[in-house]
Design a protein around this motif. Structure first.
Motif, PDB file in Angstrom:
ATOM      1  N   PRO A 199      44.426  42.282  39.368  1.00 30.90           N
ATOM      2  CA  PRO A 199      43.966  42.670  40.719  1.00 30.90           C
ATOM      3  C   PRO A 199      42.346  42.207  41.176  1.00 30.90           C
ATOM      4  O   PRO A 199      41.854  41.534  42.008  1.00 30.90           O
ATOM      5  CB  PRO A 199      43.691  43.665  40.329  1.00 30.90           C
ATOM      6  N   TYR A 219      42.524  38.367  43.988  1.00 30.83           N
ATOM      7  CA  TYR A 219      42.425  39.636  45.246  1.00 30.83           C
ATOM      8  C   TYR A 219      40.832  39.156  45.801  1.00 30.83           C
ATOM      9  O   TYR A 219      41.010  38.522  47.159  1.00 30.83           O
ATOM     10  CB  TYR A 219      42.795  41.136  45.228  1.00 30.83           C
ATOM     11  N   ILE A 247      52.630  34.947  38.448  1.00 25.51           N
ATOM     12  CA  ILE A 247      53.506  34.482  39.095  1.00 25.51           C
ATOM     13  C   ILE A 247      52.931  35.661  40.216  1.00 25.51           C
ATOM     14  O   ILE A 247      52.622  35.411  41.871  1.00 25.51           O
ATOM     15  CB  ILE A 247      54.762  34.488  39.284  1.00 25.51           C
ATOM     16  N   GLY A 248      52.550  36.156  39.673  1.00 24.32           N
ATOM     17  CA  GLY A 248      52.222  37.406  40.580  1.00 24.32           C
ATOM     18  C   GLY A 248      50.606  37.660  41.557  1.00 24.32           C
ATOM     19  O   GLY A 248      50.490  38.234  42.619  1.00 24.32           O
ATOM     20  N   ALA A 263      51.837  35.856  44.789  1.00 23.02           N
ATOM     21  CA  ALA A 263      52.515  36.814  45.102  1.00 23.02           C
ATOM     22  C   ALA A 263      51.556  37.305  46.071  1.00 23.02           C
ATOM     23  O   ALA A 263      51.956  37.267  47.363  1.00 23.02           O
ATOM     24  CB  ALA A 263      53.452  37.562  44.470  1.00 23.02           C
ATOM     25  N   LEU A 264      50.193  37.566  45.024  1.00 24.53           N
ATOM     26  CA  LEU A 264      49.089  38.396  46.438  1.00 24.53           C
ATOM     27  C   LEU A 264      48.821  37.698  46.639  1.00 24.53           C
ATOM     28  O   LEU A 264      47.732  37.710  48.720  1.00 24.53           O
ATOM     29  CB  LEU A 264      48.613  39.367  44.957  1.00 24.53           C
ATOM     30  N   GLY A 302      50.042  35.375  49.038  1.00 25.08           N
ATOM     31  CA  GLY A 302      51.393  34.495  49.683  1.00 25.08           C
ATOM     32  C   GLY A 302      51.408  33.197  49.904  1.00 25.08           C
ATOM     33  O   GLY A 302      51.502  32.955  51.251  1.00 25.08           O
TER      34      GLY A 302
END
Lengths: 347, 506
Positions: free
Chosen positions: B42, B45, B333-334, B337-338, B340
């Motif tokens: 997280p 972000y 990979i997240g 994805a986070l 975009g």
């Protein structure tokens, strides 16, 4: 060292005492909010969408939020344990489709749990063929099955991946009665496995997504990995809400070619089949009305602010906030519609 | 060279910080690289993609490398891919060569990491094209090849195979999930236990239970006693480390790093197979296979260069196909994805800045890993000087915390840890072999899926032999591996107590 620890401890205790009564009385959800998602992947759309919503919700409610990708079984267990509203689930249509397909562990969410608000749609649910495939469109696929050709479709059974397959089978049944058996499911798992089946020539059509497969559609036809979209299951209205630039080099106008009315997989009544992958909250059945209302109100405020829509659209989601009551009716209607299709092809 | 502007001091601080935290996660039994990356995901972000990846790649490299510390010093693999490091690393520690083994492992890790990084940088798209030649059948055969080492790792061929098959059996308890194309039904359990066992036994609690808790129980069974100085392991009473240890190990290093990289490239095969395969290949090709399991430096080199070889390898399918190569890159990979960012076959060409910054981050992470671990060795190695009655309760606590957190707070994972600790303790008393058991447990689910899916796709068993030239080559390797295992077992049996694995114990 000891004195420092004592000071820190006393400070923390003082802070806790000072804030606890305020937090306890100010709102029905206080402390920590755990958002469990029905997927174990952090690279998938569920985690991505839940992260966006959870961050905004945490700020709005003034609570700490943690998103845990525990998977459907554990997520349902987690919300079953917590009636306070401090553990909530975010998942998508799989939650009721799993029940319709009879997958173990999927109860009827409308009876067992409490349906929370919807937050977004992933408009990218797609079906693809190899670029060298003789099938140019999904109508070609339906026609081929009607002519007696065996069409193998790679899907993950029991949910979102299968509903498009069921609709395809149902369309063949409607247009070419008795030929629906020619549409055969190749049950597999991850997107990697579905892609691999296409590369190996073991599948004619695969379930995929615009996000995961768009780059493959831009490869030259000579490349073994090259694919082509033949169908996006979302409605035209939903795609029209996407940013014009779309994703990668596939713009919104390109995507519109693969949705109704340009690409149609008909239902039994002749209307186009549409499936929008909705993300929504699921709660413990005994979660208080106050806690449900608190999340509804917080999300209403977040969507009224308008910032989250930009974040969601940039991440290729279509914002779709509906408060709990409205969401319940909307999702139940979707469920009933898909139940008809699934029951029709079972006959 | 526009990407150079992205390489800020913060970028390097994040790489270094990530690597350090990763080493700690890897070094604590019960914590893994995957967990480290998941915990920090997280943060991407707020950090942005490039800086976020710097942190996560540092955690990845550090986490994979840190596993060697408890494997060598405590006989507890810090991560699943460091199981084979225990085979020779711990015997070296028992001989007073703990520091020597650690240095050896760190050099091998660095080589493996840099080798795979070079492969990633130079050949990623081409290797991804090669990787897609591996269908269900070839992947099943690779796993079968890894499973054939079960016999070679055992003191008795029959007991080894039995232990391995038991591991496979237990790994299949639970649901045959629809997420891998299964039918979603539970199997291999009585109905009363379905609520507990429907998700099966998680790997990490089983691994730490079998290696860590069982060892603690074995120690406890001997009775708590005040250790005298003479009881404690010495740090450097054995031979000192010298770079000359690598003389004659060039082939081993390159082969093991290549196996690690290649296994990483194949999605779904699993990182643990990399070190198992390279360890067994080194043993099979060695002139002194009987030394393996007794503290052979070549065994440590094979295991560690392979598991660090995995790091670059697993990024090949991630960045060239959008498909993670192992469990940690599945979390990684997240980060894309986070933010975009699409990862797929065109990622590298379309995102040269991100790609180049990732390469720099990996390079820096390997360098930081080496420097940090090399200079910390003297302190790390002192772990063995801590009395066991102090150390083991701490390890037990860490293991329980790790088991509880690995799947985001599932209490059954803690029971799994303790249950398998007891079972392994009792099993070893009965003569069962731990290494083949755990290898069977790790590889069992993938073996089942690929076998079943192969049959479903092709409908015939003969396809396993005729599918492709790759399949045929793999059968030759399997036959060689089985033949060598039988030959080595017979030779060892002829020598009696010289049995290579007999002294390994738990």
């Amino acid at each position: 060292m000891n004195s420092m620890l004592t000071t820190l401890g006393a400070g923390a205790l003082g802070l806790a005492l000072a804030t606890a009564p305020v937090a306890a009385t100010a709102q029905p959800i206080s402390g920590n909010l755990r958002v469990v998602v029905g997927s174990t992947s952090t690279g998938g759309d569920t985690y991505q969408n839940a992260s966006i919503v959870a961050e905004a919700l945490g700020q709005k409610l003034g609570v700490n939020v943690k998103v845990d990708p525990v998977g459907a079984t554990e997520a349902f267990k987690a919300i079953t344990r917590d009636t306070r509203g401090n553990t909530v689930m975010i998942f998508h249509d799989q939650s009721y489709l799993g029940n319709l397909y009879g997958v173990r562990g999927y109860d009827d969410i409308f009876e067992t749990y409490r349906i929370g608000p919807t937050v977004a749609i992933n408009p990218g649910n797609a079906y693809l063929v190899p670029k060298k495939s003789p099938y140019q469109t999904i109508e070609d696929v339906i026609a081929a099955a009607g002519e007696g050709k065996r069409v193998r479709v790679a899907i993950e059974p029991g949910g979102v991946s299968e509903i498009g397959f069921s609709a395809l089978k149902n369309a063949v049944r409607a247009k070419h009665p008795g030929s629906e058996g020619n549409v055969v499911a190749i049950n597999t798992g991850s997107q990697a496995d579905k892609n691999q089946l296409l590369f190996d020539g073991q599948a004619d059509v695969i379930h995929g997504s615009v996000q995961a497969n768009e780059q493959y559609t831009r490869l030259p036809e000579t490349d073994q990995k090259a694919m082509r979209f033949v169908w996006l299951t979302s409605s035209r209205d939903v795609i029209n809400q996407a940013n014009p630039e779309g994703i990668g080099e596939t713009g919104r106008d390109d995507m519109l070619k693969y949705v109704e009315p340009n690409t149609v997989v008909p239902r039994a009544d002749g209307q186009p089949f549409v499936f929008d992958k909705d993300f929504f909250f699921i709660y413990n059945a005994k979660m208080s009305d106050e806690a449900v209302a608190a999340i509804d109100q917080a999300l209403a405020g977040i969507y009224a602010d308008g910032k989250i829509q930009t974040t969601q659209k940039n991440a290729f989601f279509i914002p779709n906030f509906k408060p709990s009551g409205e969401a319940h009716a909307y999702l139940q209607e979707k469920r009933d519609q898909y139940r008809q299709i699934i029951e029709a092809i079972r006959q | 060279m526009e990407f150079l502007s992205l390489l800020t001091p913060q970028f390097f601080v994040l790489v270094a910080g990530g690597t350090m935290v990763g080493i700690l996660f890897g070094a604590i039994p019960g914590m893994t690289a995957t967990m480290a990356v998941a915990v920090c995901l997280p943060l991407t972000y707020s950090l942005g993609l490039v800086d976020g990846l710097a942190l996560l790649l540092g955690l990845y490299v550090g986490g994979i490398s840190g596993g060697l510390v408890p494997a060598i010093l405590l006989n507890i693999p810090g991560t699943p891919s460091s199981i084979t490091t225990t085979f020779d690393g711990y015997p070296m520690t028992q001989k007073g060569e703990g520091e020597r083994a650690l240095k050896l492992a760190i050099y091998a890790s660095l080589f493996g990491g840099l080798f795979s990084l070079a492969v990633l940088y130079l050949f990623a798209p081409a290797l991804a094209d090669f990787a897609i030649k591996f269908s269900y059948i070839e992947k099943f055969l690779i796993i079968l090849l890894a499973l054939t080492v079960m016999a070679a790792l055992s003191s008795s061929l029959i007991v080894g195979i039995f232990s391995g098959v038991l591991g496979i059996f237990i790994s299949l308890v639970g649901t045959y999930p629809t997420s891998v194309g299964g039918n979603g039904e539970v199997r291999l359990m009585p109905e009363a236990l379905i609520p507990y066992l429907e998700s099966g036994f998680a790997l990490l609690p089983v691994l730490i239970g079998v290696f860590g808790v069982a060892a603690i129980l074995a120690e406890a069974a001997q009775g708590v006693r005040e250790e005298t100085a003479a009881d404690r392991l010495r740090l450097t009473t054995g031979k000192p480390f010298s770079l000359s240890l690598f003389r004659g190990q060039g082939v081993n290093l390159v082969r093991s790093a290549s196996i690690g990289t290649f296994v990483g490239i194949l999605p779904g095969v699993g990182g643990s197979a990399a070190s198992v395969l390279s360890y067994s290949q080194e043993k099979n090709f060695s002139r002194n296979p009987e030394q393996f399991g007794k503290g052979a430096p070549a065994g440590v080199i094979a295991s560690e260069s392979a598991n660090n070889g995995l790091t670059g390898g697993a990024l090949v399918p991630l960045l060239s196909l959008g498909i993670p190569g192992d469990s940690t890159t599945a979390i990684l990979i997240g980060a894309f994805a986070l933010q975009g960012i699409q990862v797929g076959p065109l990622f590298i060409g379309e995102n040269p800045q991100i790609w180049n910054s990732m390469i720099v981050a990996l390079l820096a992470a390997n360098a930081v890993m080496f420097l940090m671990m090399y200079f910390a060795i003297r302190h790390l190695a002192r772990l063995v000087l801590i009395p066991k009655y102090v150390l083991y309760p701490i390890i037990l606590m860490m293991s329980v915390v790790g088991a509880y957190t690995i799947n985001y707070g599932i209490m059954f994972d803690v029971w799994t840890l303790l249950l398998f600790g007891v079972l392994a303790f009792v099993g070893q008393k009965l003569g069962l072999e731990v290494a083949p058991f755990i290898i069977g447990f790790i590889l069992g689910p993938a073996a089942e899926i690929y076998f079943v899916k192969s049959i479903e796709s092709f409908g015939t068993l003969t396809i396993f032999f005729t599918k492709s030239p790759i399949a045929m080559v793999l059968w030759v390797l399997i036959a060689l591996s089985v033949g060598l295992s039988i030959y080595l077992a017979r030779r060892a049996a002829g020598r009696g107590p010289d049995d290579p694995a007999a002294e390994r114990g738990a």
